[in-house]
Scaffold this motif. Structure first.
Motif, PDB file in Angstrom:
ATOM      1  N   LEU A  46      -0.508 -11.810  -2.412  1.00  0.00           N
ATOM      2  CA  LEU A  46      -1.911 -11.397  -2.379  1.00  0.00           C
ATOM      3  C   LEU A  46      -2.108  -9.983  -2.913  1.00  0.00           C
ATOM      4  N   TYR A  47      -1.038  -9.176  -2.924  1.00  0.00           N
ATOM      5  CA  TYR A  47      -1.147  -7.756  -3.278  1.00  0.00           C
ATOM      6  C   TYR A  47      -0.465  -7.441  -4.603  1.00  0.00           C
ATOM      7  N   VAL A  48      -0.964  -6.382  -5.225  1.00  0.00           N
ATOM      8  CA  VAL A  48      -0.270  -5.729  -6.325  1.00  0.00           C
ATOM      9  C   VAL A  48       0.442  -4.545  -5.678  1.00  0.00           C
ATOM     10  N   GLY A  49       1.754  -4.598  -5.586  1.00  0.00           N
ATOM     11  CA  GLY A  49       2.503  -3.530  -4.922  1.00  0.00           C
ATOM     12  C   GLY A  49       2.398  -3.631  -3.413  1.00  0.00           C
ATOM     13  N   HIS A  50       2.739  -2.541  -2.733  1.00  0.00           N
ATOM     14  CA  HIS A  50       2.705  -2.483  -1.281  1.00  0.00           C
ATOM     15  C   HIS A  50       1.428  -1.790  -0.807  1.00  0.00           C
ATOM     16  N   PRO A  51       0.961  -2.102   0.408  1.00  0.00           N
ATOM     17  CA  PRO A  51      -0.174  -1.357   0.959  1.00  0.00           C
ATOM     18  C   PRO A  51       0.191   0.125   1.098  1.00  0.00           C
ATOM     19  N   ASN A  52      -0.804   0.978   0.976  1.00  0.00           N
ATOM     20  CA  ASN A  52      -0.612   2.419   1.125  1.00  0.00           C
ATOM     21  C   ASN A  52      -1.302   2.899   2.376  1.00  0.00           C
ATOM     22  N   PHE A  53      -0.526   3.491   3.301  1.00  0.00           N
ATOM     23  CA  PHE A  53      -1.080   4.017   4.533  1.00  0.00           C
ATOM     24  C   PHE A  53      -1.591   5.442   4.321  1.00  0.00           C
ATOM     25  N   GLU A  54      -2.734   5.742   4.959  1.00  0.00           N
ATOM     26  CA  GLU A  54      -3.288   7.085   4.982  1.00  0.00           C
ATOM     27  C   GLU A  54      -3.780   7.357   6.387  1.00  0.00           C
ATOM     28  N   GLY A  55      -3.378   8.458   6.979  1.00  0.00           N
ATOM     29  CA  GLY A  55      -3.825   8.841   8.321  1.00  0.00           C
ATOM     30  C   GLY A  55      -4.549  10.169   8.275  1.00  0.00           C
ATOM     31  N   PHE A  56      -5.634  10.271   9.027  1.00  0.00           N
ATOM     32  CA  PHE A  56      -6.469  11.469   9.001  1.00  0.00           C
ATOM     33  C   PHE A  56      -6.823  11.912  10.419  1.00  0.00           C
ATOM     34  N   GLU A  57      -6.606  13.164  10.722  1.00  0.00           N
ATOM     35  CA  GLU A  57      -7.087  13.741  11.970  1.00  0.00           C
ATOM     36  C   GLU A  57      -8.383  14.473  11.669  1.00  0.00           C
ATOM     37  N   THR A  58      -9.391  14.251  12.513  1.00  0.00           N
ATOM     38  CA  THR A  58     -10.663  14.919  12.277  1.00  0.00           C
ATOM     39  C   THR A  58     -10.524  16.411  12.573  1.00  0.00           C
ATOM     40  N   VAL A  59     -11.178  17.205  11.752  1.00  0.00           N
ATOM     41  CA  VAL A  59     -11.137  18.647  11.925  1.00  0.00           C
ATOM     42  C   VAL A  59     -12.523  19.224  12.232  1.00  0.00           C
TER      43      VAL A  59
ATOM     44  N   MET B 253     -10.413  12.821  16.973  1.00  0.00           N
ATOM     45  CA  MET B 253     -10.335  11.435  16.554  1.00  0.00           C
ATOM     46  C   MET B 253      -9.306  11.332  15.428  1.00  0.00           C
ATOM     47  N   PHE B 254      -8.696  10.157  15.317  1.00  0.00           N
ATOM     48  CA  PHE B 254      -7.738   9.877  14.254  1.00  0.00           C
ATOM     49  C   PHE B 254      -8.199   8.622  13.527  1.00  0.00           C
ATOM     50  N   ILE B 255      -8.163   8.656  12.199  1.00  0.00           N
ATOM     51  CA  ILE B 255      -8.540   7.508  11.378  1.00  0.00           C
ATOM     52  C   ILE B 255      -7.306   7.038  10.619  1.00  0.00           C
ATOM     53  N   ALA B 256      -7.004   5.758  10.734  1.00  0.00           N
ATOM     54  CA  ALA B 256      -5.866   5.151  10.047  1.00  0.00           C
ATOM     55  C   ALA B 256      -6.392   4.149   9.027  1.00  0.00           C
ATOM     56  N   MET B 257      -5.918   4.288   7.795  1.00  0.00           N
ATOM     57  CA  MET B 257      -6.350   3.385   6.733  1.00  0.00           C
ATOM     58  C   MET B 257      -5.139   2.852   5.987  1.00  0.00           C
ATOM     59  N   ASN B 258      -5.185   1.584   5.658  1.00  0.00           N
ATOM     60  CA  ASN B 258      -4.223   0.982   4.746  1.00  0.00           C
ATOM     61  C   ASN B 258      -5.008   0.490   3.544  1.00  0.00           C
ATOM     62  N   ARG B 259      -4.605   0.932   2.377  1.00  0.00           N
ATOM     63  CA  ARG B 259      -5.252   0.485   1.137  1.00  0.00           C
ATOM     64  C   ARG B 259      -4.438  -0.644   0.527  1.00  0.00           C
ATOM     65  N   PHE B 260      -5.138  -1.684   0.123  1.00  0.00           N
ATOM     66  CA  PHE B 260      -4.511  -2.871  -0.452  1.00  0.00           C
ATOM     67  C   PHE B 260      -5.082  -3.111  -1.842  1.00  0.00           C
ATOM     68  N   LYS B 261      -4.222  -3.304  -2.817  1.00  0.00           N
ATOM     69  CA  LYS B 261      -4.631  -3.726  -4.150  1.00  0.00           C
ATOM     70  C   LYS B 261      -4.454  -5.238  -4.182  1.00  0.00           C
ATOM     71  N   VAL B 262      -5.558  -5.961  -4.067  1.00  0.00           N
ATOM     72  CA  VAL B 262      -5.515  -7.420  -3.945  1.00  0.00           C
ATOM     73  C   VAL B 262      -5.618  -8.048  -5.334  1.00  0.00           C
ATOM     74  N   VAL B 263      -4.726  -9.009  -5.582  1.00  0.00           N
ATOM     75  CA  VAL B 263      -4.680  -9.724  -6.853  1.00  0.00           C
ATOM     76  C   VAL B 263      -6.039 -10.348  -7.142  1.00  0.00           C
ATOM     77  N   LEU B 264      -6.479 -10.229  -8.370  1.00  0.00           N
ATOM     78  CA  LEU B 264      -7.755 -10.830  -8.759  1.00  0.00           C
ATOM     79  C   LEU B 264      -7.743 -12.332  -8.467  1.00  0.00           C
TER      80      LEU B 264
END
Length: 100
Positions: free
Chosen positions: A86-99, A1-12
């Protein structure tokens, strides 16, 4: 399985606007082979932002890569500029392959 995440710092104060964008958009994810699930996660509120993450699970990395090259992906991201402010900076992508 692969998990894809984008983290967003959303303005208060923009958290509801951010969530509204995600609730109203047509993702087309269900049309993509290998797609398993999607979640929008809300994290901690800090001094200058609230952390959110989009979280998708895929059968494998090849399925995710296929999504990023699909017409559906292009449609969903065509209006990405409308979320400016809506964001502080750009979204950060993180991808994970299950081990395990």
């Amino acid at each position: 399985m692969f998990i894809a995440m984008n983290r967003f710092k959303v303005v208060l104060g923009k958290e509801d606007d951010f969530q509204d964008v995600w609730q109203k958009r047509e993702s087309h994810l269900d049309e993509i082979n290998g797609f398993i699930s999607f979640n929008l996660l809300r994290g901690a509120t800090l001094d200058d932002h609230t952390l959110f993450a989009s979280h998708t699970c895929w059968k494998d990395k090849a399925s995710f890569d296929g999504w990023t090259r699909s017409d559906a992906f292009k449609k969903v991201h065509a209006n990405a500029g409308q979320t400016k402010g809506l964001y502080v900076g750009h979204p950060n992508f993180e991808g994970f392959e299950t081990v395990l």
